[in-house]
Motif scaffolding. Structure first.
Motif, PDB file in Angstrom:
ATOM      1  N   SER A 156      30.485 -50.885  10.283  1.00  0.00           N
ATOM      2  CA  SER A 156      30.040 -52.271  10.371  1.00  0.00           C
ATOM      3  C   SER A 156      28.787 -52.465   9.530  1.00  0.00           C
ATOM      4  CB  SER A 156      29.771 -52.658  11.820  1.00  0.00           C
ATOM      5  OG  SER A 156      28.759 -51.825  12.346  1.00  0.00           O
ATOM      6  N   PRO A 157      28.666 -53.538   8.787  1.00  0.00           N
ATOM      7  CA  PRO A 157      29.744 -54.519   8.584  1.00  0.00           C
ATOM      8  C   PRO A 157      30.793 -53.988   7.599  1.00  0.00           C
ATOM      9  CG  PRO A 157      27.843 -55.087   7.259  1.00  0.00           C
ATOM     10  CD  PRO A 157      27.463 -53.840   8.012  1.00  0.00           C
ATOM     11  N   ALA A 158      31.865 -54.761   7.458  1.00  0.00           N
ATOM     12  CA  ALA A 158      32.958 -54.321   6.584  1.00  0.00           C
ATOM     13  C   ALA A 158      32.465 -54.189   5.143  1.00  0.00           C
ATOM     14  CB  ALA A 158      34.098 -55.330   6.653  1.00  0.00           C
ATOM     15  N   PRO A 159      33.037 -53.260   4.368  1.00  0.00           N
ATOM     16  CA  PRO A 159      32.621 -53.086   2.968  1.00  0.00           C
ATOM     17  C   PRO A 159      32.750 -54.386   2.167  1.00  0.00           C
ATOM     18  CG  PRO A 159      34.170 -51.363   3.627  1.00  0.00           C
ATOM     19  CD  PRO A 159      34.118 -52.332   4.753  1.00  0.00           C
ATOM     20  N   VAL A 160      31.839 -54.575   1.222  1.00  0.00           N
ATOM     21  CA  VAL A 160      31.902 -55.771   0.373  1.00  0.00           C
ATOM     22  C   VAL A 160      33.026 -55.651  -0.659  1.00  0.00           C
ATOM     23  CG1 VAL A 160      29.472 -56.356   0.601  1.00  0.00           C
ATOM     24  CG2 VAL A 160      30.187 -54.836  -1.238  1.00  0.00           C
ATOM     25  N   GLY A 161      33.492 -54.440  -0.869  1.00  0.00           N
ATOM     26  CA  GLY A 161      34.581 -54.260  -1.822  1.00  0.00           C
ATOM     27  C   GLY A 161      35.043 -52.820  -1.831  1.00  0.00           C
ATOM     28  N   GLY A 162      36.176 -52.596  -2.485  1.00  0.00           N
ATOM     29  CA  GLY A 162      36.711 -51.239  -2.581  1.00  0.00           C
ATOM     30  C   GLY A 162      37.110 -50.918  -4.006  1.00  0.00           C
ATOM     31  N   ILE A 163      36.905 -49.655  -4.391  1.00  0.00           N
ATOM     32  CA  ILE A 163      37.418 -49.179  -5.679  1.00  0.00           C
ATOM     33  C   ILE A 163      38.358 -48.019  -5.402  1.00  0.00           C
ATOM     34  CG2 ILE A 163      36.874 -48.250  -7.960  1.00  0.00           C
ATOM     35  CD1 ILE A 163      34.053 -49.362  -7.620  1.00  0.00           C
ATOM     36  N   PHE A 164      39.601 -48.168  -5.824  1.00  0.00           N
ATOM     37  CA  PHE A 164      40.599 -47.114  -5.697  1.00  0.00           C
ATOM     38  C   PHE A 164      40.711 -46.466  -7.070  1.00  0.00           C
ATOM     39  CE2 PHE A 164      42.380 -47.630  -1.433  1.00  0.00           C
ATOM     40  CZ  PHE A 164      41.620 -48.722  -1.042  1.00  0.00           C
ATOM     41  N   LEU A 165      40.365 -45.172  -7.133  1.00  0.00           N
ATOM     42  CA  LEU A 165      40.213 -44.536  -8.440  1.00  0.00           C
ATOM     43  C   LEU A 165      41.528 -43.978  -9.001  1.00  0.00           C
ATOM     44  CD1 LEU A 165      37.288 -44.369  -6.997  1.00  0.00           C
ATOM     45  CD2 LEU A 165      36.772 -42.736  -8.798  1.00  0.00           C
ATOM     46  N   ALA A 333      43.849 -51.791   2.252  1.00  0.00           N
ATOM     47  CA  ALA A 333      42.448 -52.209   2.384  1.00  0.00           C
ATOM     48  C   ALA A 333      42.350 -53.717   2.175  1.00  0.00           C
ATOM     49  CB  ALA A 333      41.576 -51.473   1.375  1.00  0.00           C
ATOM     50  N   GLY A 334      43.078 -54.217   1.176  1.00  0.00           N
ATOM     51  CA  GLY A 334      43.074 -55.657   0.906  1.00  0.00           C
ATOM     52  C   GLY A 334      43.553 -56.444   2.108  1.00  0.00           C
ATOM     53  N   ALA A 335      44.590 -55.922   2.772  1.00  0.00           N
ATOM     54  CA  ALA A 335      45.146 -56.641   3.927  1.00  0.00           C
ATOM     55  C   ALA A 335      44.148 -56.726   5.077  1.00  0.00           C
ATOM     56  CB  ALA A 335      46.427 -55.954   4.380  1.00  0.00           C
ATOM     57  N   MET A 336      43.177 -55.791   5.118  1.00  0.00           N
ATOM     58  CA  MET A 336      42.179 -55.906   6.191  1.00  0.00           C
ATOM     59  C   MET A 336      40.906 -56.617   5.694  1.00  0.00           C
ATOM     60  SD  MET A 336      40.617 -52.095   6.974  1.00  0.00           S
ATOM     61  CE  MET A 336      39.459 -52.742   8.172  1.00  0.00           C
ATOM     62  N   GLY A 337      41.026 -57.270   4.538  1.00  0.00           N
ATOM     63  CA  GLY A 337      39.942 -58.135   4.092  1.00  0.00           C
ATOM     64  C   GLY A 337      38.905 -57.461   3.210  1.00  0.00           C
ATOM     65  N   ILE A 338      39.229 -56.274   2.673  1.00  0.00           N
ATOM     66  CA  ILE A 338      38.298 -55.618   1.750  1.00  0.00           C
ATOM     67  C   ILE A 338      38.813 -55.867   0.332  1.00  0.00           C
ATOM     68  CG2 ILE A 338      37.253 -53.434   1.038  1.00  0.00           C
ATOM     69  CD1 ILE A 338      37.946 -52.359   3.869  1.00  0.00           C
ATOM     70  N   PRO A 339      38.157 -56.752  -0.427  1.00  0.00           N
ATOM     71  CA  PRO A 339      38.642 -57.021  -1.797  1.00  0.00           C
ATOM     72  C   PRO A 339      38.568 -55.741  -2.611  1.00  0.00           C
ATOM     73  CG  PRO A 339      36.862 -58.536  -1.155  1.00  0.00           C
ATOM     74  CD  PRO A 339      36.900 -57.455  -0.130  1.00  0.00           C
ATOM     75  N   SER A 340      39.700 -55.350  -3.189  1.00  0.00           N
ATOM     76  CA  SER A 340      39.753 -54.028  -3.813  1.00  0.00           C
ATOM     77  C   SER A 340      40.312 -54.091  -5.222  1.00  0.00           C
ATOM     78  CB  SER A 340      40.620 -53.090  -2.973  1.00  0.00           C
ATOM     79  OG  SER A 340      40.032 -52.912  -1.700  1.00  0.00           O
ATOM     80  N   VAL A 341      39.776 -53.215  -6.077  1.00  0.00           N
ATOM     81  CA  VAL A 341      40.302 -53.079  -7.433  1.00  0.00           C
ATOM     82  C   VAL A 341      40.681 -51.619  -7.662  1.00  0.00           C
ATOM     83  CG1 VAL A 341      38.968 -54.975  -8.415  1.00  0.00           C
ATOM     84  CG2 VAL A 341      37.983 -52.673  -8.372  1.00  0.00           C
ATOM     85  N   LEU A 342      41.500 -51.385  -8.677  1.00  0.00           N
ATOM     86  CA  LEU A 342      41.835 -50.019  -9.057  1.00  0.00           C
ATOM     87  C   LEU A 342      41.190 -49.739 -10.405  1.00  0.00           C
ATOM     88  CD1 LEU A 342      44.650 -51.427  -7.701  1.00  0.00           C
ATOM     89  CD2 LEU A 342      45.202 -49.011  -7.669  1.00  0.00           C
ATOM     90  N   PHE A 343      40.542 -48.596 -10.487  1.00  0.00           N
ATOM     91  CA  PHE A 343      39.874 -48.247 -11.750  1.00  0.00           C
ATOM     92  C   PHE A 343      39.780 -46.734 -11.849  1.00  0.00           C
ATOM     93  CE2 PHE A 343      36.008 -47.379 -14.275  1.00  0.00           C
ATOM     94  CZ  PHE A 343      36.400 -47.986 -15.460  1.00  0.00           C
ATOM     95  N   GLY A 344      40.353 -46.188 -12.912  1.00  0.00           N
ATOM     96  CA  GLY A 344      40.324 -44.739 -13.061  1.00  0.00           C
ATOM     97  C   GLY A 344      40.571 -44.329 -14.497  1.00  0.00           C
ATOM     98  N   PRO A 345      40.675 -43.015 -14.724  1.00  0.00           N
ATOM     99  CA  PRO A 345      40.676 -42.463 -16.075  1.00  0.00           C
ATOM    100  C   PRO A 345      41.991 -42.633 -16.815  1.00  0.00           C
ATOM    101  CG  PRO A 345      41.026 -40.727 -14.486  1.00  0.00           C
ATOM    102  CD  PRO A 345      40.768 -41.979 -13.693  1.00  0.00           C
ATOM    103  N   SER A 346      41.964 -42.268 -18.078  1.00  0.00           N
ATOM    104  CA  SER A 346      43.204 -42.254 -18.855  1.00  0.00           C
ATOM    105  C   SER A 346      43.728 -40.828 -18.991  1.00  0.00           C
ATOM    106  CB  SER A 346      43.010 -42.902 -20.227  1.00  0.00           C
ATOM    107  OG  SER A 346      41.841 -42.438 -20.825  1.00  0.00           O
TER     108      SER A 346
END
Ligand SMILES: [Zn+2]
Length: 376
Positions: A156-165, A333-346
């Motif tokens: 608590s409180p919920a994360p402001v955002g998520g990064i899925f690598l 994570a998005g479904a529980m209200g954590i705005p999430s993006v994916l970002f990772g290597p090539s």
């Protein structure tokens, strides 16, 4: 930094963490223990979650200056199988490329997260960082489900955002498709093949289902495509029925997959299922049919005005915003209200025999996420 990363990734690749249920591997227990030890060495309190037999999650919080805000970082611990690979568990370096199972999907990203942990335990971050490593992403996502049901609600409180690598070629993954698995069972009446008039054929009505699916697929292809994800789709997957050559089949089963787009509702899908069912019921013959959607993974799109999206775009201005063809844990994570993006290597070769990740790209991803965290 570079040597540190290579050493760490060598150790991670050496631990076989092939998914248990997908490919009969040993699971994620050993790699979870390795990560927990590394985090504990940094004086972090790493929690291990027992998700299933030999399936473990690891989660730890790095305390920030502002304890009222947090950022979620996520990687999965499992890999797919290694059939056909020469030495899948020993890292080989050729120039910028690091070869081995999981280098690209996604132990390179686990190494990045551990290096970020190392950095931010010495340099207090502006906000809490939630480091989460989950099991079973390649199969049923039981690790992420556990995290969403049992661990994240207690933060608590919920994360402001998520990064899925996940590996995204350093692009910013802002959306991906979902999928729904459906099943239809037709019941007829068995009879000896020499007396067909006494039986009800349970296989023949499936052609009505296949025709309906063909029509639906044509309609989906005819709709305006999503600019990043293209069109939704439907395809048949598994068909079973009958028992003996000299028998009128009394039962058949058809399973199919529907790939969904953000904005499509469960009600839309329910209507499609109903349409397929109706087509089968209208097929002459006296059979009965029943259908259901038995596994649903929702599509996901991060809101355009999400803070995490703005900040990551600023941290890596040259990255494009892309839609990803595959489903990912970020949807949960998005479904529980954590705005999430994916970002990772090539790199190349996720789920293939020649898997590699770019070392230069790993270093850039590390720098981008480090700068992004410091921007808060
Ligand atoms: Zn992955």
């Amino acid at each position: 930094m570079e040597q540190h990363l290579v050493t760490l990734l060598t150790e991670l690749v050496a631990i076989n963490s092939i998914n248990r249920t997908l490919s009969a591997g040993p699971g994620e227990r050993e790699i979870a223990e390795f990560i927990a030890r590394r985090l504990n060495d940094l004086q972090l309190d790493a929690a291990m979650h027992d998700v299933g037999p030999d399936q473990r999650n690891v989660a730890a919080t790095i305390a920030g200056k502002d304890r009222r805000r947090s950022l979620l970082l996520n990687a999965h611990l499992d890999t797919v199988g290694v059939d056909g690979m020469d030495q899948p568990f020993s890292l080989k370096r050729q120039g910028d490329r690091l070869y081995g199972r999981g280098t690209y999907d996604m132990k390179g990203s686990i190494a990045i997260m551990l290096l970020l942990a190392d950095y931010f335990t010495r340099q207090v971050p502006p906000l809490d960082i939630l480091l989460t490593f989950v099991s079973d992403e390649e199969d049923k996502s039981t690790g992420m489900e556990y995290l969403v049901e049992h661990w994240l609600p207690r933060v608590s409180p919920a994360p402001v955002g998520g990064i899925f690598l996940e590996p995204t070629e350093e692009d910013i993954g802002v959306c991906h498709r979902g999928f729904t698995w459906c099943e239809l069972t037709v019941t007829g009446r068995a009879a000896h093949g020499s007396r067909p008039e006494e039986g009800i054929d349970a296989i023949l009505p499936l052609r009505a289902a296949l025709n309906a699916m063909r029509d639906i697929q044509a309609e989906l292809q005819g709709r305006d495509p999503d600019p990043l994800l293209g069109c939704a789709s439907i395809h048949s997957s598994i068909i079973r029925g009958g028992s003996e050559l000299s028998m009128i089949p009394s039962r058949s089963c058809l399973q199919w997959e529907r790939r969904t787009l953000p904005g499509e509702s469960p009600r839309d899908l329910g209507r499609e299922l109903e349409r397929i069912l109706q087509a089968v019921n209208q097929h002459p013959g006296g059979h009965t049919a029943a259908g259901s959607a038995f596994f649903v993974r929702p599509p996901y799109r991060v809101p355009d005005d999400a803070e995490i999206l703005r900040r990551i775009q600023k941290a890596t201005p040259q990255s494009r915003r892309v839609g990803l063809p595959f489903w990912a844990d970020s949807a949960l994570a998005g479904a529980m209200g954590i705005p999430s993006v994916l970002f990772g290597p090539s790199g190349r070769g996720a789920h293939a025999i020649n898997e590699w990740v770019s070392l230069g790209s790993l270093i850039r991803v590390y720098e981008v996420i480090k700068n992004l965290i410091q921007s808060f």
